[in-house]
Design an enzyme around this catalytic site. Structure first.
Site, PDB file in Angstrom:
ATOM      1  N   LYS A  37      20.567 -55.076 -66.861  1.00 36.14           N
ATOM      2  CA  LYS A  37      20.678 -54.405 -65.569  1.00 36.14           C
ATOM      3  C   LYS A  37      21.162 -55.332 -64.454  1.00 36.14           C
ATOM      4  O   LYS A  37      21.772 -54.868 -63.477  1.00 36.14           O
ATOM      5  CB  LYS A  37      19.332 -53.796 -65.180  1.00 36.14           C
ATOM      6  CG  LYS A  37      18.863 -52.659 -66.082  1.00 36.14           C
ATOM      7  CD  LYS A  37      19.755 -51.433 -65.974  1.00 36.14           C
ATOM      8  CE  LYS A  37      19.199 -50.249 -66.732  1.00 36.14           C
ATOM      9  NZ  LYS A  37      20.078 -49.061 -66.641  1.00 36.14           N
ATOM     10  N   GLU A  68      16.874 -46.129 -58.049  1.00 32.93           N
ATOM     11  CA  GLU A  68      15.923 -45.428 -58.902  1.00 32.93           C
ATOM     12  C   GLU A  68      15.620 -46.327 -60.091  1.00 32.93           C
ATOM     13  O   GLU A  68      16.417 -47.186 -60.443  1.00 32.93           O
ATOM     14  CB  GLU A  68      16.513 -44.105 -59.381  1.00 32.93           C
ATOM     15  CG  GLU A  68      17.429 -44.192 -60.603  1.00 32.93           C
ATOM     16  CD  GLU A  68      18.694 -45.034 -60.405  1.00 32.93           C
ATOM     17  OE1 GLU A  68      19.127 -45.704 -61.368  1.00 32.93           O
ATOM     18  OE2 GLU A  68      19.247 -45.025 -59.293  1.00 32.93           O
ATOM     19  N   SER A 120      19.488 -55.014 -75.381  1.00 31.29           N
ATOM     20  CA  SER A 120      19.695 -54.872 -73.942  1.00 31.29           C
ATOM     21  C   SER A 120      18.553 -55.384 -73.080  1.00 31.29           C
ATOM     22  O   SER A 120      18.725 -55.571 -71.877  1.00 31.29           O
ATOM     23  CB  SER A 120      19.963 -53.403 -73.600  1.00 31.29           C
ATOM     24  OG  SER A 120      18.893 -52.584 -74.040  1.00 31.29           O
TER      25      SER A 120
END
Length: 373
Positions: free
Chosen positions: A83, A105, A359
Site C-alpha cells: 500500500k 478509507e 502483498s
C-alpha cells in the site's frame, strides 16, 4: 492503461456534479506529473530511501517442493505491505495540487497505516475512515495510525467494513473538496483513480519481472495475486500483461468473489463487476481477511476477466488460514491473510515456474487466525 477512464465497458465516472471539478483537477495534475521527470525521480528516491525498494524475491522451496515458486516480498516494504507505493505517489501528487488534508478509507488497515505514514512524512492532516468490525479485527493497525498522527473515524452502519468506510470517505471529500485529497487505496473509484493506482503499483510487476529473469533466465509461467479491490494484483500483472504466454491468476475470497459471481453495476463512482442483486442493490461480502471483504473490484480487472487475459478463482477462509500457517512453518514467513488466499491456489496451477505477490505481512492478522483454533 486507459487514458479515457474506460476499460472496455467498465470504469468511468458516476459521481455527484460537485466532484467533477476535483476529478478534472486531479486528472490534469496526474498528466502533468507523468510528463515531469522530477516527479518520477522523487518517487524513485522515496522508494529507495524511505520505503525500502526494491523488495526481494524469495523462493519458497519447502512450501512448494514440486514447483519453482517465488514470492515477491512486498511484506518487507516499510509499513508492511504494498500500500505504501500508492500512498507515497498520491501524497506527492496532492502536494503538487496544493492539498494539505488527506482522507482515506481502510479495511485491513494497511492502507490506513500507509496513508498515516506519508501524511506524517509530508506534514499533512490525515483522517482515515474504518468500519467498526474492521477496527475490531485490525486493532494493532488502528493504534499505529493514531500513533502516526491520524484521526481514525469509526463507521458504525451496514456491515461496518470497507464498503461503508469508502462511502464515508467520499462524503467527507464532497464536503471538503477545496482543501482535501481523497487518497483511494485500491484501483477502484472514478477515473482517473484506477489508472493512478495501477501506475503507482506497477513498480511491483516491473521489479519482479527483472528479478525473476535474473534468477531463472526466463519469464514465469504463471503470476498469482490476491484480489479484493485489486491494487497489488493490477500492479503485479502490469509487468506481464503483454506477455501472452504468462498466465495471470487473481484469487478472490470465496465470500467476496465479485469477479466470480458478480455482475456489472456501479459502486463508488465506477462501473465494474459487483456483488449485487437483480435490482442492483449491493450485496454484503464476507471474508476473514478485512482487505478482501469488499463487494466490488477495480474496473481493469473486470475487463481482463472478460477479455480472457486473466483468470479469477476463489479461496475459502479455511484454505487461506491453512496456507497462512503452512508458509509460516515451512518458510519462516508470516503472510497477511490477503495473499494467503493466493498461496492457497498457487501450488495447484498447471505451471512449474510461478510468481506470487506476497502483498503484506501477517502481524495484523495473528489474533484473527489464532481465534480460529
Amino acid at each position: 492503461m486507459s487514458t479515457t477512464g474506460l476499460y472496455g465497458t467498465y470504469g468511468g465516472r458516476y459521481v455527484p456534479e460537485t466532484l467533477i471539478p476535483a476529478l478534472d483537477e486531479l486528472d490534469a495534475g496526474w498528466r502533468e506529473a507523468q510528463a515531469d521527470a522530477a516527479f518520477a525521480a522523487e518517487l524513485d528516491e522515496l522508494g529507495r530511501t524511505f520505503a525500502g525498494r526494491p523488495t526481494p524475491l524469495t523462493r519458497a522451496e519447502r512450501f512448494a517442493p514440486q514447483k519453482r515458486l517465488y514470492l515477491k516480498r512486498e511484506d518487507l516494504l516499510h509499513t508492511g505491505a504494498h500500500k505504501l507505493n500508492n500512498a507515497l505517489g498520491q501524497a506527492v501528487l496532492a502536494r503538487r495540487l496544493g492539498k494539505r488534508r488527506i482522507v482515506a478509507e481502510t479495511g485491513a488497515g494497511q492502507h490506513g497505516v500507509a496513508t498515516a505514514t506519508v501524511c506524517a512524512r509530508f506534514g499533512f492532516d490525515c483522517v482515515v475512515y474504518m468500519g467498526e468490525e474492521d477496527m475490531r479485527r485490525q486493532r494493532p493497525n488502528v493504534e499505529r495510525m493514531r500513533l502516526l498522527g491520524a484521526e481514525v473515524r469509526p463507521v458504525d452502519f451496514g456491515t461496518r467494513t470497507l464498503k461503508e468506510a469508502t462511502s464515508e470517505a467520499i462524503r467527507d471529500w464532497i464536503g471538503n473538496v477545496e482543501t482535501t485529497h481523497y487518497l483511494i487505496g485500491s484501483c477502484v473509484g472514478p477515473a482517473p483513480y484506477p489508472e493512478i493506482v495501477r501506475e503507482l503499483q506497477s513498480v511491483i510487476g516491473r521489479e519482479s519481472r527483472e528479478q525473476l529473469v535474473a534468477a531463472e533466465g526466463r519469464l514465469p509461467e504463471a503470476v498469482v495475486a490476491c484480489v479484493g479491490g485489486g491494487s497489488n494484483a493490477i500492479g503485479m500483472f502490469a509487468g506481464f500483461v503483454d506477455d501472452a504466454d504468462v498466465q495471470l491468476v487473481g484469487v478472490e475470497a470465496a465470500g467476496a468473489a465479485s469477479l466470480g459471481t458478480g455482475h456489472a453495476a456501479v459502486l463508488h463512482g465506477a462501473r465494474s463487476s459487483v456483488l449485487a442483486d437483480d435490482d442492483g442493490q449491493i450485496a454484503d461480502a464476507h471474508s476473514i481477511s478485512a482487505g478482501l471483504d469488499y463487494p466490488g473490484v477495480g474496473p481493469e480487472h473486470a475487463w481482463l476477466r472478460d477479455s480472457g487475459r486473466a483468470t479469477y478463482v476463489g479461496a475459502t477462509d479455511d484454505e487461506a488460514i491453512a496456507a497462512f500457517r503452512e508458509l509460516a512453518r515451512t518458510e519462516g514467513i508470516v503472510p497477511a491473510l490477503e495473499p494467503s488466499h493466493a498461496l492457497a491456489r498457487a501450488r495447484e496451477l498447471d505451471a512449474e515456474l510461478i510468481l506470487v505477490c506476497l502483498s503484506g505481512r501477517g502481524d495484523k492478522d495473528l489474533a484473527e487466525v489464532l481465534a480460529q483454533r
